[in-house]
Design a protein around this motif. Structure first.
Motif, PDB file in Angstrom:
ATOM      1  N   LEU A 286      78.246 -13.977  55.363  1.00 56.48           N
ATOM      2  CA  LEU A 286      79.015 -14.831  54.842  1.00 56.48           C
ATOM      3  C   LEU A 286      79.580 -15.703  56.128  1.00 56.48           C
ATOM      4  CD1 LEU A 286      81.371 -12.702  52.625  1.00 56.48           C
ATOM      5  CD2 LEU A 286      79.311 -14.150  51.866  1.00 56.48           C
ATOM      6  N   GLY A 287      79.334 -15.307  57.154  1.00 55.15           N
ATOM      7  CA  GLY A 287      79.728 -16.225  58.556  1.00 55.15           C
ATOM      8  C   GLY A 287      81.252 -16.131  58.689  1.00 55.15           C
ATOM      9  N   VAL A 288      81.766 -15.039  58.162  1.00 55.77           N
ATOM     10  CA  VAL A 288      83.353 -14.835  58.339  1.00 55.77           C
ATOM     11  C   VAL A 288      83.826 -13.603  59.096  1.00 55.77           C
ATOM     12  CG1 VAL A 288      83.832 -16.066  56.290  1.00 55.77           C
ATOM     13  CG2 VAL A 288      83.665 -13.590  56.261  1.00 55.77           C
ATOM     14  N   PRO A 289      84.692 -13.250  59.833  1.00 61.64           N
ATOM     15  CA  PRO A 289      85.121 -11.894  60.292  1.00 61.64           C
ATOM     16  C   PRO A 289      85.123 -10.832  59.227  1.00 61.64           C
ATOM     17  CG  PRO A 289      86.775 -13.820  60.899  1.00 61.64           C
ATOM     18  CD  PRO A 289      85.917 -14.338  59.967  1.00 61.64           C
TER      19      PRO A 289
ATOM     20  N   PRO B 212      86.788 -15.754  41.325  1.00 57.78           N
ATOM     21  CA  PRO B 212      86.402 -16.755  42.073  1.00 57.78           C
ATOM     22  C   PRO B 212      85.132 -16.537  42.931  1.00 57.78           C
ATOM     23  CG  PRO B 212      88.838 -16.379  42.502  1.00 57.78           C
ATOM     24  CD  PRO B 212      88.169 -15.155  41.681  1.00 57.78           C
ATOM     25  N   GLU B 213      84.412 -17.594  43.189  1.00 57.30           N
ATOM     26  CA  GLU B 213      83.149 -17.455  43.849  1.00 57.30           C
ATOM     27  C   GLU B 213      83.308 -16.681  45.259  1.00 57.30           C
ATOM     28  OE1 GLU B 213      83.822 -20.478  42.736  1.00 57.30           O
ATOM     29  OE2 GLU B 213      82.049 -20.880  41.422  1.00 57.30           O
TER      30      GLU B 213
ATOM     31  N   PRO C 167      82.009 -23.215  51.836  1.00 56.76           N
ATOM     32  CA  PRO C 167      83.615 -23.201  51.560  1.00 56.76           C
ATOM     33  C   PRO C 167      84.205 -23.089  52.996  1.00 56.76           C
ATOM     34  CG  PRO C 167      82.656 -21.009  51.269  1.00 56.76           C
ATOM     35  CD  PRO C 167      81.388 -22.102  51.412  1.00 56.76           C
ATOM     36  N   GLU C 168      85.049 -24.085  52.994  1.00 53.64           N
ATOM     37  CA  GLU C 168      85.994 -23.906  54.261  1.00 53.64           C
ATOM     38  C   GLU C 168      87.532 -23.557  53.850  1.00 53.64           C
ATOM     39  OE1 GLU C 168      85.738 -27.713  56.398  1.00 53.64           O
ATOM     40  OE2 GLU C 168      83.557 -27.680  56.442  1.00 53.64           O
ATOM     41  N   ASP C 169      87.621 -23.773  52.415  1.00 55.54           N
ATOM     42  CA  ASP C 169      88.936 -23.468  52.100  1.00 55.54           C
ATOM     43  C   ASP C 169      89.262 -21.995  51.982  1.00 55.54           C
ATOM     44  OD1 ASP C 169      90.097 -23.191  48.585  1.00 55.54           O
ATOM     45  OD2 ASP C 169      91.018 -23.280  50.390  1.00 55.54           O
ATOM     46  N   ILE C 170      90.277 -21.765  53.038  1.00 57.38           N
ATOM     47  CA  ILE C 170      90.767 -20.128  53.096  1.00 57.38           C
ATOM     48  C   ILE C 170      91.739 -20.129  52.259  1.00 57.38           C
ATOM     49  CG2 ILE C 170      89.433 -19.771  55.342  1.00 57.38           C
ATOM     50  CD1 ILE C 170      92.359 -20.298  56.536  1.00 57.38           C
TER      51      ILE C 170
END
Lengths: 72, 195
Positions: free
Chosen positions: B156-159, B132-133, B87-90
């Protein structure tokens, strides 16, 4: 700490991600504020419920055997 | 002799790795079930996760968090395999991460905590699976698996801030779903709502 700050910190309080000082401030506010305390109980209750309900069940035995063959 | 000893050490390392990895099978399978919502797909996902883990065994540092490492592999596979890419959709995260805290105290969506006792386990699972996933996976990591925000962020590779905002939104949605269920099933009565 006021209600707004308390609510801002409620998730992190439930998740035990606050520093000791912050934790104590939230704890103190909750002790003095029944509406915030109610919301805390609800949030903590949902977290517990999710953990208990989603943490049941085991992998099928055939999957375990197949993986043992692959891994060992 | 040296060669034999080296080979034995290699075999030992591999079986030690395999033994530790297979110890997480049940927990990975449950996570896969929640992600895919389908037992056959969950099995495939778990099997592929272990195959990939074995292939990239070299990148795992002994003594670090293997559960988090395995979950990261599984989570990435899930998005690649079932959702056509990571997902790139933020858009789900929206702007102003904590703006929603303003409406946290929404009495129309807040059952009393005692009401939770009357909610059946399968309804809770259903409510989680309806998320949502992007929200579901963070609930799985933090609430079910007990990951710290930091470990969840790494998986998750996110902040960390993104973990917190997704978690917050997920919980609001869960709270709403459980409240709706409690109302529909008569655990909460309309009369009590106004009280």
């Amino acid at each position: 700490m006021n209600c707004r700050d308390c609510l801002r910190n409620l998730d992190t309080y439930v998740d035990r991600e606050l520093t000791d000082t912050e934790l104590e401030e939230v704890r103190q506010h909750l002790a003095d504020c029944p509406p915030c305390e109610d919301l805390y109980e609800l949030r903590a209750g949902i977290k517990r419920l999710v953990k208990v309900c989603c943490d049941e069940g085991v992998a099928p035995e055939h999957l375990r055997s197949k993986l043992r063959q692959i891994l060992f | 002799m040296v060669l034999v000893a080296e080979r034995t050490a290699e075999t030992d390392a591999r079986s030690q790795f395999a033994e530790e990895a297979i110890g997480y099978l049940d927990t990975l399978y449950r996570g896969a079930l929640r992600l895919t919502r389908d037992p056959a797909q969950a099995e495939d996902l778990v099997q592929d996760t272990y195959v990939r883990a074995l292939r990239y065994q070299g990148s795992y540092q002994v003594g670090t968090n293997m559960k988090a490492w395995l979950f990261a592999i599984m989570r990435n596979l899930f998005w690649d395999r079932f959702k056509g890419g990571r997902p790139e959709d933020i858009s789900l995260d929206g702007d102003g991460e904590f703006a929603l805290y303003d409406t946290l105290k929404d009495p129309t969506a807040a059952p009393e905590s005692e009401v939770l006792d009357g909610i059946a386990a399968e309804e809770v699972v259903k409510a989680v699976e309806k998320l949502p996933e992007l929200h579901r996976e963070v609930v799985l990591l933090v609430d079910v698996e007990g990951f710290s925000y930091k470990d969840a962020a790494d998986v998750l590779g996110v902040p960390i801030g993104t973990v917190m905002s997704r978690l917050h939104r997920a919980r609001r949605q869960l709270q709403r779903s459980l409240y709706d269920y409690a109302r529909e099933s008569g655990i909460v009565h309309a009369a009590e709502e106004g009280a």
